[in-house]
Design a protein around this motif. Structure first.
Motif, PDB file in Angstrom:
ATOM      1  N   TYR A 269     -11.824  40.639  54.134  1.00 59.47           N
ATOM      2  CA  TYR A 269     -10.734  39.824  54.543  1.00 59.47           C
ATOM      3  C   TYR A 269      -9.386  40.071  53.665  1.00 59.47           C
ATOM      4  N   LEU A 270      -9.226  40.447  52.706  1.00 61.20           N
ATOM      5  CA  LEU A 270      -7.967  40.855  51.980  1.00 61.20           C
ATOM      6  C   LEU A 270      -7.485  41.900  52.775  1.00 61.20           C
ATOM      7  N   GLY A 271      -8.125  42.596  53.065  1.00 62.35           N
ATOM      8  CA  GLY A 271      -7.810  44.114  53.704  1.00 62.35           C
ATOM      9  C   GLY A 271      -7.053  43.734  55.015  1.00 62.35           C
ATOM     10  N   GLU A 272      -7.748  42.751  55.729  1.00 61.24           N
ATOM     11  CA  GLU A 272      -7.346  42.349  57.222  1.00 61.24           C
ATOM     12  C   GLU A 272      -6.225  41.489  57.035  1.00 61.24           C
ATOM     13  N   ILE A 273      -6.250  40.776  56.163  1.00 59.82           N
ATOM     14  CA  ILE A 273      -5.009  39.844  55.844  1.00 59.82           C
ATOM     15  C   ILE A 273      -3.883  40.841  55.654  1.00 59.82           C
ATOM     16  N   ALA A 274      -3.948  41.650  54.623  1.00 58.73           N
ATOM     17  CA  ALA A 274      -2.706  42.497  54.442  1.00 58.73           C
ATOM     18  C   ALA A 274      -2.224  43.215  55.641  1.00 58.73           C
ATOM     19  N   ARG A 275      -3.229  43.679  56.466  1.00 55.96           N
ATOM     20  CA  ARG A 275      -2.877  44.449  57.484  1.00 55.96           C
ATOM     21  C   ARG A 275      -1.852  43.485  58.550  1.00 55.96           C
ATOM     22  N   GLN A 276      -2.485  42.365  58.544  1.00 51.98           N
ATOM     23  CA  GLN A 276      -1.551  41.546  59.460  1.00 51.98           C
ATOM     24  C   GLN A 276      -0.438  41.077  58.857  1.00 51.98           C
ATOM     25  N   LEU A 277      -0.406  40.820  57.660  1.00 52.74           N
ATOM     26  CA  LEU A 277       1.043  40.375  57.217  1.00 52.74           C
ATOM     27  C   LEU A 277       1.949  41.514  57.188  1.00 52.74           C
ATOM     28  N   HIS A 278       1.375  42.905  57.078  1.00 53.00           N
ATOM     29  CA  HIS A 278       2.366  43.946  57.027  1.00 53.00           C
ATOM     30  C   HIS A 278       3.446  43.963  58.698  1.00 53.00           C
ATOM     31  N   VAL A 279       2.745  43.438  59.683  1.00 51.66           N
ATOM     32  CA  VAL A 279       3.243  43.550  60.943  1.00 51.66           C
ATOM     33  C   VAL A 279       4.406  42.386  61.023  1.00 51.66           C
ATOM     34  N   LEU A 280       4.244  41.348  60.400  1.00 48.19           N
ATOM     35  CA  LEU A 280       5.312  40.164  60.360  1.00 48.19           C
ATOM     36  C   LEU A 280       6.495  40.680  59.856  1.00 48.19           C
ATOM     37  N   PRO A 281       7.483  40.150  60.444  1.00 51.42           N
ATOM     38  CA  PRO A 281       8.725  40.356  59.906  1.00 51.42           C
ATOM     39  C   PRO A 281       8.998  39.789  58.368  1.00 51.42           C
ATOM     40  N   ARG A 282       9.559  40.691  57.459  1.00 52.76           N
ATOM     41  CA  ARG A 282       9.786  40.269  56.104  1.00 52.76           C
ATOM     42  C   ARG A 282      10.395  38.803  55.812  1.00 52.76           C
ATOM     43  N   THR A 283      11.033  38.356  56.668  1.00 55.34           N
ATOM     44  CA  THR A 283      11.640  36.960  56.631  1.00 55.34           C
ATOM     45  C   THR A 283      10.846  36.024  56.904  1.00 55.34           C
ATOM     46  N   VAL A 284       9.546  36.091  57.418  1.00 59.21           N
ATOM     47  CA  VAL A 284       8.598  35.083  57.450  1.00 59.21           C
ATOM     48  C   VAL A 284       8.377  34.626  56.208  1.00 59.21           C
ATOM     49  N   GLU A 285       8.413  33.371  55.996  1.00 57.56           N
ATOM     50  CA  GLU A 285       7.880  32.709  54.525  1.00 57.56           C
ATOM     51  C   GLU A 285       6.378  32.513  54.639  1.00 57.56           C
ATOM     52  N   LEU A 286       5.959  32.103  53.217  1.00 57.18           N
ATOM     53  CA  LEU A 286       4.460  31.792  52.946  1.00 57.18           C
ATOM     54  C   LEU A 286       3.881  30.939  54.042  1.00 57.18           C
ATOM     55  N   HIS A 287       4.297  29.783  54.259  1.00 55.66           N
ATOM     56  CA  HIS A 287       3.684  29.134  55.331  1.00 55.66           C
ATOM     57  C   HIS A 287       3.507  29.448  56.593  1.00 55.66           C
ATOM     58  N   GLY A 288       4.565  30.485  57.084  1.00 57.90           N
ATOM     59  CA  GLY A 288       4.382  31.143  58.322  1.00 57.90           C
ATOM     60  C   GLY A 288       3.513  32.168  58.441  1.00 57.90           C
ATOM     61  N   CYS A 289       3.257  32.845  57.180  1.00 59.05           N
ATOM     62  CA  CYS A 289       2.338  33.850  57.153  1.00 59.05           C
ATOM     63  C   CYS A 289       0.758  33.227  57.242  1.00 59.05           C
ATOM     64  N   VAL A 290       0.694  32.130  56.508  1.00 64.39           N
ATOM     65  CA  VAL A 290      -0.542  31.313  56.580  1.00 64.39           C
ATOM     66  C   VAL A 290      -0.941  30.967  57.985  1.00 64.39           C
ATOM     67  N   ALA A 291       0.095  30.337  58.703  1.00 67.94           N
ATOM     68  CA  ALA A 291      -0.004  30.101  60.130  1.00 67.94           C
ATOM     69  C   ALA A 291      -0.381  31.117  61.032  1.00 67.94           C
ATOM     70  N   SER A 292       0.093  32.083  60.737  1.00 75.48           N
ATOM     71  CA  SER A 292      -0.318  33.343  61.532  1.00 75.48           C
ATOM     72  C   SER A 292      -1.564  33.850  61.411  1.00 75.48           C
ATOM     73  N   VAL A 293      -2.063  34.063  59.851  1.00 75.04           N
ATOM     74  CA  VAL A 293      -3.550  34.304  59.880  1.00 75.04           C
ATOM     75  C   VAL A 293      -4.330  33.454  60.297  1.00 75.04           C
ATOM     76  N   CYS A 294      -4.160  32.080  60.075  1.00 73.91           N
ATOM     77  CA  CYS A 294      -5.080  31.238  60.682  1.00 73.91           C
ATOM     78  C   CYS A 294      -5.119  30.850  62.096  1.00 73.91           C
ATOM     79  N   ARG A 295      -4.080  31.512  62.818  1.00 74.53           N
ATOM     80  CA  ARG A 295      -4.278  31.561  64.292  1.00 74.53           C
ATOM     81  C   ARG A 295      -4.933  32.836  64.660  1.00 74.53           C
ATOM     82  N   SER A 296      -5.131  33.964  63.882  1.00 75.23           N
ATOM     83  CA  SER A 296      -5.982  35.239  64.086  1.00 75.23           C
ATOM     84  C   SER A 296      -7.286  35.137  64.455  1.00 75.23           C
ATOM     85  N   ASP A 297      -7.778  36.317  64.696  1.00 71.81           N
ATOM     86  CA  ASP A 297      -9.354  36.495  64.798  1.00 71.81           C
ATOM     87  C   ASP A 297      -9.933  36.032  63.311  1.00 71.81           C
TER      88      ASP A 297
END
Length: 148
Positions: A85-113
């Motif tokens: 899970y940590l590896g896949e979370i890192a992979r998903q966060l890597h493709v998000l714009p750097r300007t996305v804040e923590l809650h946006g990162c959480v929302a993105s991962v929680c909407r993913s596979d």
């Protein structure tokens, strides 16, 4: 500032969650699959993947003990799941714009596979994933490779 949609109402606050895990006060009933994802995002985002892979396992083990869950070959901490899970979370966060804040990162991962708790079974046979060895140490997927 780029921000994704707000997290789902049942998504715990990342800072409060990780604080509660570290001090052993997070309610056990709220240590859900979604909470695991949120904690993973917090660790990867705040510490980087390498440190998250080193630090989150100890936090989970200590939290389990503090909340009355033994870390055994059939319960508690699970190394293969945590690292996958940590590896896949890192992979998903890597493709998000750097300007996305923590809650946006959480929302993105929680909407993913990853929100599907059956996600690991796409890569591991149940017998492999739930073996004592997979709880203790990393076990490579035996159905197909994880995303690169």
């Amino acid at each position: 500032m780029t921000e994704l949609a707000a997290p789902h109402a049942l998504t715990p606050d990342p800072e409060a969650l990780v604080r509660g895990l570290k001090d052993g006060t997070w309610p056990r009933a709220e240590w859900t699959h979604r909470a695991h994802l949120v904690a993973g995002v917090w660790f990867v985002r705040n510490e980087g993947l390498d440190a998250a892979c080193r630090n989150m396992p100890d936090v989970i083990r200590r939290y389990n003990e503090a909340s009355g869950v033994a870390n055994t070959e059939s319960a508690g901490y699970h190394e293969t799941l945590t690292q996958a899970y940590l590896g896949e979370i890192a992979r998903q966060l890597h493709v998000l714009p750097r300007t996305v804040e923590l809650h946006g990162c959480v929302a993105s991962v929680c909407r993913s596979d990853l929100a599907d708790s059956d996600w690991p079974h796409r890569y591991w046979r149940r017998s492999t994933l739930w073996s004592p060895k997979a709880r203790r140490e990393w076990v490579d997927p035996d159905l197909r490779s994880l995303p690169a």
